[in-house]
Write an enzyme that holds these catalytic residues in place. Structure first.
Site, mmCIF file in Angstrom:
data_model
loop_
_atom_site.group_PDB
_atom_site.id
_atom_site.type_symbol
_atom_site.label_atom_id
_atom_site.label_comp_id
_atom_site.label_asym_id
_atom_site.label_seq_id
_atom_site.Cartn_x
_atom_site.Cartn_y
_atom_site.Cartn_z
ATOM 1 N N HIS A 56 36.825 43.442 47.259
ATOM 2 C CA HIS A 56 36.942 42.166 46.539
ATOM 3 C C HIS A 56 35.566 41.574 46.238
ATOM 4 O O HIS A 56 35.447 40.390 45.964
ATOM 5 C CB HIS A 56 37.736 41.157 47.363
ATOM 6 C CG HIS A 56 39.041 41.671 47.854
ATOM 7 N ND1 HIS A 56 40.002 42.141 47.008
ATOM 8 C CD2 HIS A 56 39.540 41.819 49.114
ATOM 9 C CE1 HIS A 56 41.052 42.552 47.727
ATOM 10 N NE2 HIS A 56 40.784 42.373 49.007
ATOM 11 N N HIS A 218 45.140 43.521 45.765
ATOM 12 C CA HIS A 218 45.071 44.772 46.520
ATOM 13 C C HIS A 218 45.766 45.915 45.816
ATOM 14 O O HIS A 218 46.208 46.868 46.439
ATOM 15 C CB HIS A 218 45.707 44.603 47.898
ATOM 16 C CG HIS A 218 45.053 43.550 48.705
ATOM 17 N ND1 HIS A 218 45.490 42.256 48.698
ATOM 18 C CD2 HIS A 218 43.967 43.591 49.503
ATOM 19 C CE1 HIS A 218 44.704 41.542 49.484
ATOM 20 N NE2 HIS A 218 43.775 42.318 49.969
#
Lengths: 330, 198
Positions: A56, A218
């Site tokens: 991320h 995700h």
């Protein structure tokens, strides 16, 4: 899929070595997977610690520094870090004023941070915890793990970090972090699936000409698939999804966030559409941040996060910050 | 009676099964989660194996406690704390006896499963590891083979379920039609028991 890596097993460690090389003012422990401000512990200051799966970036390691995080704990790709990492980070940054854990609401992150809180408290560190759960695409009900933590994490980390930098005590840093989360909502859209280094192929099959609405960060599929939409249509859909749940009575902070593979030109064009629809809905925008901040590896797409600001939130947002990924005012 | 050697064989067989099936676990996870279940368990059991070889514990309970602690410290995600807690709590329930019966193991597993249910907040039918573990622990009173069969049936039974916990729950209805990766790895855990008993 071509990736700029050596082998999948060392992706996280290699990235940390590179972060250390680029930012000598950070204390990067590659072996134990902890990124700490070089001047920690800062006397009298509350420590703000976050962490989560890697993939991320710049979240969270890129937000370590003056005015934001005291430390970050990167896990494996899309996997929450282990309790030992957060306990180590808490010990490294605690000046005696206590530590706030900023935790994105995912089952794994919550369980590991809970265990870390126990470990740290056993070592005499006072630890408070705030959950970030801003994603309106997930129904917050007994039948899900609850809303995911996404873009609002940046708002919480910036504002809690600024409060801590000003010398606010732990309960005030915790309270403002909680308030920012409660006043923030996000919605994300994927134009392509994500490929993790370990798997090497896309986690779901998204034919060209289609998009996923309501995705997480995700690579988990969204709630709905539709034929491709224009930037204008996506902005209408995403902003309305957020406003269905958040009716701001004061100007908002807006984060127009890229998921990793969408060019900035497209993101700025999308930001124009976000501002247009907010103006149409009568929501004034106080501050805007555009860029790739809370990403999902190589996913194309974007998310919109709005935070209903107040005077204190705006002041702390504008306060100086100096981290690898966010820096102004200093 | 089952001694520490039996428990070491169990953990060994489990490590081998996880290595063998890692690709399949990750594929199942890609469908309704985030495509890392196999890799994560591989990392954890590899670390546990090294720890068990370095300093082999001499009681059944200590084997499970050490393995559980290694999983918590190396896996991350939800599966680290959940599998770690399962084994640690089961190990704790076995105390420091040098040998235990199959019935005692079943009882200890039930204590571990209760701890997992409490930690994760899941119930049977939520499409989680509990759907394989609960029927397996019940069938373990009968035999290792019955336990393995019950675990495999339990894992297969998660296919039509709607996920209510963990990352798969974000998918809502779209989680239906896929076997739960956690229930699948739980079936490996129970299957490894049968191998260790051979």
């Amino acid at each position: 899929m071509r990736m700029l890596i050596n082998v999948p097993e060392t992706v996280v460690a290699d990235g940390l070595r590179g972060l250390a090389a680029a930012h000598p003012d950070l204390n990067v422990d590659v072996e134990n997977r902890v990124v700490v401000r070089g001047d920690a512990p800062v006397a009298g200051k509350v420590g703000v610690v976050s962490g989560g799966g890697s993939g991320h970036e710049p979240l969270h390691g890129g937000f370590v520094g003056f005015g934001m995080l005291s430390a970050a704990c990167p896990g494996e790709v899309f996997t929450s870090p282990v309790p030992d990492q957060m306990a180590r980070a808490a010990a490294a940054v605690d000046s005696g004023a206590g530590v706030l854990f900023v935790v994105k609401n995912y089952t794994g992150d919550v369980l590991n941070f809970d265990m870390a809180q126990e470990l740290a408290q056993d070592e005499g560190v006072q630890v408070a915890k705030v959950l970030v759960n801003d994603d309106v695409a997930v129904q917050d009900s007994l039948y899900t793990a609850g809303r995911r933590g996404t873009g609002a994490t940046l708002f919480v980390e910036k504002i809690a970090g600024a409060a801590a930098e000003e010398g606010a005590p732990l309960e005030r840093v915790e309270a403002i972090a909680r308030r920012v989360n409660e006043r923030s909502r996000s919605f994300g859209v994927a134009l392509s699936a994500v490929t993790t280094p370990a798997k090497g192929s896309p986690t779901f099959d998204l034919p060209s000409g289609e998009l996923e609405l309501g995705i997480g960060i995700h690579g988990e599929p969204g709630r709905e698939r539709r034929p491709m939409m224009t930037s204008r249509e996506i902005a209408d859909f995403a902003v309305d999804a957020v406003l269905e749940d958040l009716q701001p009575s004061s100007p908002v902070l807006a984060l127009v966030n890229g998921m990793g593979a969408t060019p900035l030109l497209e993101l700025y064009g999308f930001n124009a559409e976000v501002h247009r629809v907010l103006a149409e809905r009568g929501v004034p925008v106080a501050r805007t941040l555009v860029g790739n901040y809370v990403t999902s590896l190589d996913m194309a797409g974007c998310s919109v996060t709005l935070c209903e600001a107040d005077e204190e939130i705006l002041r702390l947002w504008d306060a100086p910050v100096e981290t690898p990924a966010l820096r102004w005012g200093r | 009676m089952l001694d520490a050697d039996f428990f070491l064989r169990w953990m060994n067989a489990l490590t081998e099964a996880v290595n063998r099936e890692a690709g399949r676990l990750t594929e199942l996870d890609a469908a309704i989660g985030d495509a890392d279940h196999g890799t994560n368990l591989q990392r954890g059991f590899t670390a546990a194996k090294a720890a068990l070889e370095k300093d082999a514990p001499d009681t059944p309970g200590a084997v499970l406690m050490l393995t559980g602690r290694q999983l918590i410290s190396t896996v991350g995600g939800a599966s680290g704390p959940l599998y770690g807690t399962l084994l640690r709590r089961a190990g704790k329930a076995l105390g420091d006896e040098a040998e235990v019966s199959r019935e005692q193991l079943a009882e200890a597993l039930r204590a571990g499963i209760a701890a997992v249910a409490q930690l994760g907040g899941a119930k049977p039918g939520d499409k989680t590891m509990l759907d394989a573990l609960e029927p397996a622990a019940a069938a373990l009173d009968e035999s290792f083979t019955a336990a393995r069969e019950a675990a495999e049936e339990g894992a297969a039974a998660t296919v039509p379920m709607l996920a209510r916990k963990g990352r798969a729950s974000y998918l809502g209805e779209r989680s239906i039609g896929h076997q739960d990766p956690g229930a699948t790895s739980s079936a490996l855990l129970i299957g490894a028991l049968e191998e260790a008993a051979r």
